[in-house]
Design a protein around this motif. Structure first.
Motif, PDB file in Angstrom:
ATOM      1  N   VAL A 160     -10.442  -6.022  -3.968  1.00 15.43           N
ATOM      2  CA  VAL A 160     -10.581  -4.684  -3.435  1.00 15.43           C
ATOM      3  C   VAL A 160      -9.520  -3.973  -4.004  1.00 15.43           C
ATOM      4  O   VAL A 160      -8.439  -4.063  -3.939  1.00 15.43           O
ATOM      5  N   VAL A 161     -10.037  -2.827  -5.090  1.00 15.09           N
ATOM      6  CA  VAL A 161      -9.044  -2.265  -5.716  1.00 15.09           C
ATOM      7  C   VAL A 161      -8.882  -0.784  -5.080  1.00 15.09           C
ATOM      8  O   VAL A 161      -9.794   0.060  -5.016  1.00 15.09           O
ATOM      9  N   PRO A 162      -7.851  -0.541  -4.480  1.00 16.17           N
ATOM     10  CA  PRO A 162      -7.453   0.732  -3.678  1.00 16.17           C
ATOM     11  C   PRO A 162      -7.701   1.991  -4.554  1.00 16.17           C
ATOM     12  O   PRO A 162      -7.410   1.743  -5.819  1.00 16.17           O
ATOM     13  N   ASP A 163      -7.949   3.030  -4.147  1.00 11.62           N
ATOM     14  CA  ASP A 163      -7.994   4.305  -4.611  1.00 11.62           C
ATOM     15  C   ASP A 163      -6.639   4.831  -5.111  1.00 11.62           C
ATOM     16  O   ASP A 163      -5.555   4.432  -4.219  1.00 11.62           O
ATOM     17  N   PRO A 164      -6.314   4.961  -6.233  1.00 11.55           N
ATOM     18  CA  PRO A 164      -5.069   5.509  -6.644  1.00 11.55           C
ATOM     19  C   PRO A 164      -4.314   6.345  -6.216  1.00 11.55           C
ATOM     20  O   PRO A 164      -2.963   6.509  -6.303  1.00 11.55           O
ATOM     21  N   ALA A 165      -5.028   7.161  -5.407  1.00 10.85           N
ATOM     22  CA  ALA A 165      -4.413   8.495  -4.739  1.00 10.85           C
ATOM     23  C   ALA A 165      -4.018   7.949  -3.184  1.00 10.85           C
ATOM     24  O   ALA A 165      -3.001   8.623  -2.833  1.00 10.85           O
ATOM     25  N   MET A 166      -4.118   6.598  -2.961  1.00 13.60           N
ATOM     26  CA  MET A 166      -3.629   6.224  -1.643  1.00 13.60           C
ATOM     27  C   MET A 166      -2.401   5.479  -1.951  1.00 13.60           C
ATOM     28  O   MET A 166      -1.904   5.041  -2.860  1.00 13.60           O
ATOM     29  N   ILE A 167      -1.710   5.333  -0.854  1.00 17.56           N
ATOM     30  CA  ILE A 167      -0.289   4.654  -0.773  1.00 17.56           C
ATOM     31  C   ILE A 167      -0.488   2.983  -0.561  1.00 17.56           C
ATOM     32  O   ILE A 167      -1.052   2.850   0.493  1.00 17.56           O
ATOM     33  N   ARG A 168       0.303   2.142  -1.434  1.00 15.54           N
ATOM     34  CA  ARG A 168       0.070   0.851  -1.144  1.00 15.54           C
ATOM     35  C   ARG A 168       1.545   0.434  -0.794  1.00 15.54           C
ATOM     36  O   ARG A 168       2.171   0.484  -1.432  1.00 15.54           O
ATOM     37  N   ILE A 169       1.708  -0.182   0.220  1.00 16.10           N
ATOM     38  CA  ILE A 169       3.107  -0.514   0.843  1.00 16.10           C
ATOM     39  C   ILE A 169       3.143  -1.976   0.866  1.00 16.10           C
ATOM     40  O   ILE A 169       2.632  -2.871   1.845  1.00 16.10           O
ATOM     41  N   PRO A 170       3.831  -2.741  -0.203  1.00 19.43           N
ATOM     42  CA  PRO A 170       3.591  -4.397  -0.051  1.00 19.43           C
ATOM     43  C   PRO A 170       4.447  -4.878   1.223  1.00 19.43           C
ATOM     44  O   PRO A 170       5.495  -4.429   1.701  1.00 19.43           O
ATOM     45  N   LEU A 171       3.997  -6.058   1.881  1.00 15.49           N
ATOM     46  CA  LEU A 171       4.762  -6.413   2.750  1.00 15.49           C
ATOM     47  C   LEU A 171       4.930  -8.110   2.600  1.00 15.49           C
ATOM     48  O   LEU A 171       6.365  -8.249   2.878  1.00 15.49           O
ATOM     49  N   LEU A 172       4.313  -8.758   2.156  1.00 12.88           N
ATOM     50  CA  LEU A 172       4.744 -10.239   1.814  1.00 12.88           C
ATOM     51  C   LEU A 172       3.682 -10.852   0.936  1.00 12.88           C
ATOM     52  O   LEU A 172       2.446 -10.355   0.618  1.00 12.88           O
ATOM     53  N   ALA A 173       3.931 -11.901   0.305  1.00 16.86           N
ATOM     54  CA  ALA A 173       3.192 -12.795  -0.558  1.00 16.86           C
ATOM     55  C   ALA A 173       2.732 -14.142   0.589  1.00 16.86           C
ATOM     56  O   ALA A 173       3.860 -14.872   0.714  1.00 16.86           O
ATOM     57  N   VAL A 273      -0.270  -9.257   0.844  1.00 14.18           N
ATOM     58  CA  VAL A 273      -0.532  -8.394   1.804  1.00 14.18           C
ATOM     59  C   VAL A 273       0.315  -7.175   1.766  1.00 14.18           C
ATOM     60  O   VAL A 273       1.369  -7.247   1.636  1.00 14.18           O
ATOM     61  N   PHE A 274      -0.436  -6.048   2.127  1.00 13.50           N
ATOM     62  CA  PHE A 274       0.193  -4.891   1.969  1.00 13.50           C
ATOM     63  C   PHE A 274      -0.613  -3.913   3.077  1.00 13.50           C
ATOM     64  O   PHE A 274      -1.434  -4.176   3.777  1.00 13.50           O
TER      65      PHE A 274
END
Length: 317
Positions: A160-173, A273-274
């Motif tokens: 799943v490649v998110p829209d670059p206009a959206m914000i991705r906030i990393p949580l953990l591996a 996970v984000f």
């Protein structure tokens, strides 16, 4: 000027593929949908949809306008949420879509943290696979998607490649772990490799195509003796010495059986996970509060673990 109601009609037609389905979803008559679509076409000056049988297919211009309309409607929802919160002296409602492991391991603690500070916040949780959560957050059906960068579907890796206009906030591996019976000869090792488990009997979850493919790459076919998606059953079968199992690190945050040895699977890539959301949504106080709580809970997971190795959870990527 473009009309918001017309944009809502367009996005619903794009999502459902027909005027009749859009009418049912929005509570309109089909002639009302047709009227709004024609009015929108007059406003923009180009055709937006063509009828193909009973379906309505958007033109390239229609698809582009629908994509931009999604962003506009999400931004408007964020504004509504914000002022609803101010009017009610609270920070409102947050709609969340999350994969099962995150729902079980992160959401309860995060909601408890939020409730301790903002007791009137309402969190509406929908459990969904990554592609579904992504679709819902793009369409504005949820405010926040909790997902990972790798989803296994029908034996293939679906990225799943998110829209670059959206914000991705990393949580953990999230690292994969092996569950072993307490007397297993490998239970004394902190890390185990898949090739070390060639002769084991396996208890697997139903979606295990990627696991089978990795085993075959190593030159063996695993002996699968049980398949179940019930984690309690998996833990009990392992504890009884029936076989070994593989589970994500989020699935072993709270061990179901203290007799089971949990060891890191060293040759399996982690899932990142984000949280994913639109930029305007993060300005909503309720959403921002939940994100802070999720980040805090993600950091708290590793110290809380009991039998799993510290390396089962990595830092946020």
């Amino acid at each position: 000027m473009l009309d918001v109601h017309q944009l809502q009609v367009l996005t619903e037609v794009a999502r459902l593929g027909s005027y009749s389905a859009a009418a049912k979803s929005l509570g309109f008559t089909q002639p009302a949908i047709s009227y709004r679509m024609r009015a929108l076409e007059r406003a923009v000056g180009v055709p937006l949809a063509v009828k193909v049988g009973r379906r309505a297919e958007l033109t390239s211009a229609g698809m582009e306008l629908a994509r931009r309309a999604e962003e506009v409607l999400v931004a408007l929802r964020a504004v509504e949420n914000y002022f609803e919160g101010l009017a009610a002296h609270t920070v409102g409602k947050v709609r969340v879509g999350a994969i099962q492991s995150v729902s079980a391991a992160l959401i309860p603690g995060a909601m408890a943290k939020v409730r301790a500070v903002y007791p009137d916040i309402e969190v509406v949780l929908s459990q969904a696979a990554c592609p579904d959560s992504y679709r819902m957050v793009r369409a504005g059906e949820i405010d926040l998607a909790l997902m990972c960068d790798l989803e296994i579907a029908d034996g293939s890796q679906q990225i799943v490649v998110p829209d670059p206009a959206m914000i991705r906030i990393p949580l953990l591996a999230d690292r994969r772990c092996i569950l072993l019976p307490p007397e297993h000869p490998l239970a004394g090792q902190e890390t185990i490799l898949l090739k070390d488990l060639v002769n084991e009997r396996w208890i697997l979850e139903s979606r295990h195509s990627r696991f089978l493919a990795n085993c075959q790459e190593l030159g063996f076919d695993p002996h699968v003796i049980a398949t179940t998606d019930d984690q309690e059953t998996i833990w009990n079968l392992v504890a009884s010495g029936v076989g070994v199992a593989m589970m994500g690190g989020l699935g072993v945050v709270v061990p179901r059986n203290p007799d089971v040895a949990v060891r890191l699977l060293g040759d399996w890539p982690p899932r990142r996970v984000f949280a994913l959301l639109w930029p305007d949504t993060i300005k909503v106080p309720a959403v921002a509060a939940l994100i802070r709580a999720l980040c805090s809970e993600a950091k708290a997971i590793s110290p809380r673990r009991t039998t799993a190795p510290e390396s089962a959870w990595g830092t946020a990527p």
